[in-house]
Design a protein around this motif. Structure first.
Motif, short mmCIF file in Angstrom:
data_model
loop_
_atom_site.label_atom_id
_atom_site.label_comp_id
_atom_site.label_asym_id
_atom_site.label_seq_id
_atom_site.Cartn_x
_atom_site.Cartn_y
_atom_site.Cartn_z
N LYS A 133 0.85 -1.24 -0.02
CA LYS A 133 -0.02 0.03 0.01
C LYS A 133 0.99 1.30 -0.03
O LYS A 133 1.82 1.36 0.65
CB LYS A 133 -0.93 -0.14 1.31
CG LYS A 133 -1.92 -1.24 0.99
CD LYS A 133 -3.05 -0.87 2.04
CE LYS A 133 -4.00 -2.30 2.14
NZ LYS A 133 -5.38 -2.01 1.58
N ASN A 134 0.45 2.34 -0.82
CA ASN A 134 1.20 3.42 -0.77
C ASN A 134 0.82 4.23 0.55
O ASN A 134 -0.26 4.52 0.96
CB ASN A 134 0.31 4.28 -1.99
CG ASN A 134 0.83 5.34 -2.15
OD1 ASN A 134 1.80 6.29 -1.50
ND2 ASN A 134 0.92 6.07 -3.50
N CYS A 135 2.00 4.64 1.19
CA CYS A 135 2.07 5.21 2.68
C CYS A 135 3.01 6.16 2.75
O CYS A 135 4.10 5.84 2.06
CB CYS A 135 2.14 4.19 3.56
SG CYS A 135 2.29 4.62 5.21
N PHE A 136 2.66 7.32 3.05
CA PHE A 136 3.82 8.44 3.06
C PHE A 136 5.14 7.77 3.64
O PHE A 136 5.14 7.37 4.98
CB PHE A 136 3.36 9.65 3.77
CG PHE A 136 4.30 10.67 3.80
CD1 PHE A 136 4.70 11.48 2.71
CD2 PHE A 136 4.87 10.94 5.17
CE1 PHE A 136 5.71 12.41 2.86
CE2 PHE A 136 5.72 12.15 5.20
CZ PHE A 136 6.23 12.84 4.15
N ASN A 137 6.20 8.21 3.11
CA ASN A 137 7.71 7.96 3.65
C ASN A 137 7.75 6.24 3.58
O ASN A 137 8.84 6.14 4.42
CB ASN A 137 7.73 8.60 4.76
CG ASN A 137 9.33 8.81 5.14
OD1 ASN A 137 10.32 8.43 4.25
ND2 ASN A 137 9.85 9.04 6.59
#
Length: 179
Positions: A133-137
């Protein structure tokens, strides 16, 4: 060969602050980059902004000199291609291989929602599709520890369609050896 490594909270606040300037869509961004047209034929906006010399030096210094990164003291990291990719709604990246010995993707979209899609995936050594999943940092890292002379490179991978209106910003770093 091993699977990709996933690391949350990968960059320090200083590096994230430096990279924030690249997370803006600018008028000249409306161009396709390299093989993207082949991999995403129906996409209207995919762009890459190369890092400035200063940003690149800070990034390479951080990766090379921080003991908690998998790139610590890896001399190959000083010879890499790096940029921030900006990708809009409707884009997906077909399955492909990068043909590099080191690849790094770091999500830079701070307000990304899971409904926006754009999730990285790869096909692991057992043929199973693994979604990240796309997750900040969050960093997705592959370091090829196989014999690179045998042309054994990284896994087949891509990303799912971006379904929301947010722009997907990712730092992409690739190290190639030889040709």
């Amino acid at each position: 060969m091993k699977d990709f490594v996933i690391v949350d909270n990968f960059f320090s606040e200083d590096i994230l602050s430096e990279l924030k300037q690249y997370c803006l869509v600018k008028p000249f961004d409306a161009t396709n980059v390299g093989r993207w047209k082949e991999l995403t034929p129906d996409v209207n906006l995919v762009s890459q902004e190369e890092l400035s010399v200063n940003s690149r030096l800070l990034l390479c210094d951080y990766l090379y000199n921080t003991p908690t990164t998998p790139f610590y003291k890896n001399k190959l990291i000083t010879n890499c291609k790096v940029g921030v990719y900006k990708i809009l709604k409707g884009c997906n990246l077909y399955e492909h291989r990068d043909y590099c010995v080191i690849s790094l993707t770091v999500y830079l979209s701070e307000d990304w929602d899971s409904k926006d899609g754009g999730n990285f995936y790869y096909i692991n050594s057992e043929g199973k599709k693994i979604i990240v999943k796309n997750c900040f940092n969050r960093a997705i890292i592959f370091i090829n520890d196989e014999n690179i002379k045998e042309n054994s490179y990284n896994y087949t991978h891509g990303f799912t369609e971006i379904t929301g209106d947010a722009v997907r910003y990712t730092l992409q770093l690739f190290v190639h050896v030889g040709k």
